[in-house]
Enzyme design. Structure first.
Site, PDB file in Angstrom:
ATOM      1  N   ASP A  52       0.894  -1.128   0.092  1.00  0.00           N
ATOM      2  CA  ASP A  52       0.057  -0.121  -0.050  1.00  0.00           C
ATOM      3  C   ASP A  52       0.906   1.331   0.059  1.00  0.00           C
ATOM      4  OD1 ASP A  52      -2.413  -1.385   0.262  1.00  0.00           O
ATOM      5  OD2 ASP A  52      -2.225  -1.684   2.328  1.00  0.00           O
ATOM      6  N   TYR A 110       6.020 -10.009   6.697  1.00  0.00           N
ATOM      7  CA  TYR A 110       5.906  -8.698   6.953  1.00  0.00           C
ATOM      8  C   TYR A 110       6.548  -8.314   8.354  1.00  0.00           C
ATOM      9  CZ  TYR A 110       3.285  -7.654   2.879  1.00  0.00           C
ATOM     10  OH  TYR A 110       2.732  -7.419   1.519  1.00  0.00           O
TER      11      TYR A 110
END
Length: 262
Positions: A52, A110
């Site tokens: 994002d 992540y």
């Protein structure tokens, strides 16, 4: 056609995510433009993960389809002279035409880095988030462990993406104290002050993630740490029905890194 795969790193602060968007700065836009200067003819690229706006990557896998055959070693060196300083190419090699990075990945990992200071230094801001409220880290650690397993994450993602299912399997998840310099492996893209030698890390690995899912999980853990949500309520958010209203906003993008794709 000729097929190649490359691993890139990028500093996402000034980008509206990885994926191409018309007339909007994205990582894929700049990568495609650089490849266009290097390779003649038609070129297409496919990334393994859609990060994002503002999110960084230490390991993003990209497949390149090109009409022209090129020398991989030469392409690697030339590409890093053409790419903007926010993007670095780590490897460049040929691959099978059937390879699809977004489909063939078995897991993605992540890392989310944050400090817990009343005030954070301006120099920290692009690469480490900060929560200024007192946090019960022990409770947050216990709730992070609950995330492991298969759940419907309908309470932990942002609307606006079409998904067939909110079910995802999380292989590992933990909250720990780390040296951010070690986590970022000394890459030149992320300049963290030498004085910042300790921060918190939320590490998560799974078979896939929903839109802003990790940032929502971090925000929910912060709510637990502040006493706004009990561990029992957090568990219900993981296993229970979807709430009509969300109790938090997604944590800032600057602390999130796509760390590894397996």
């Amino acid at each position: 056609m000729n097929y190649y795969k490359t691993i890139i790193q990028y500093e996402g602060t000034s980008y509206y995510g990885f994926q191409w968007q018309k007339d909007i700065p994205t990582v894929q836009n700049d990568l495609n433009q650089a490849l266009g200067q290097l390779i003649e003819g038609k070129i297409t690229t496919m990334g393994a993960s859609r990060t994002d706006s503002g999110v960084h990557a230490l390991f993003q896998m990209v497949k390149i389809t090109a009409e022209q055959e090129i020398d991989c070693e030469s392409a690697l060196n030339k590409l890093n002279t053409i790419l903007p300083p926010q993007i670095r190419c780590l490897s460049f090699e040929s691959c099978d035409g059937s390879f699809k990075p977004s489909v063939d990945s078995q897991s993605k990992e992540y890392r989310y880095l944050f400090t817990n200071r009343l005030q954070s230094l301006e120099a920290d801001q692009p690469f480490v988030a900060n929560n200024p409220h007192p946090l019960n880290i022990s409770l947050m650690e216990k709730c992070a462990q609950q995330i492991v397993g298969t759940h419907h994450f309908q309470n932990f993602y942002s609307a606006g993406s079409n998904v067939k299912s909110t079910e995802r399997e999380i292989f590992s998840c933990e909250l720990s104290v780390v040296n951010p310099h070690s986590v970022l492996n000394g890459t030149v893209l992320f300049k963290i002050p030498n004085s910042l030698v300790e921060c918190y890390q939320f590490r998560i690995e799974g078979n896939g993630f929903l839109k802003q899912m990790i940032r929502h999980l971090v925000s929910a853990l912060w709510m637990v740490g502040r006493g706004k949500i009990s561990p029992e309520e957090f568990s219900l958010l993981l296993t229970g029905p979807k709430r009509e209203e969300q109790l938090w906003k997604a944590a800032p993008a600057r602390g999130l890194y796509l760390y590894r794709i397996n």
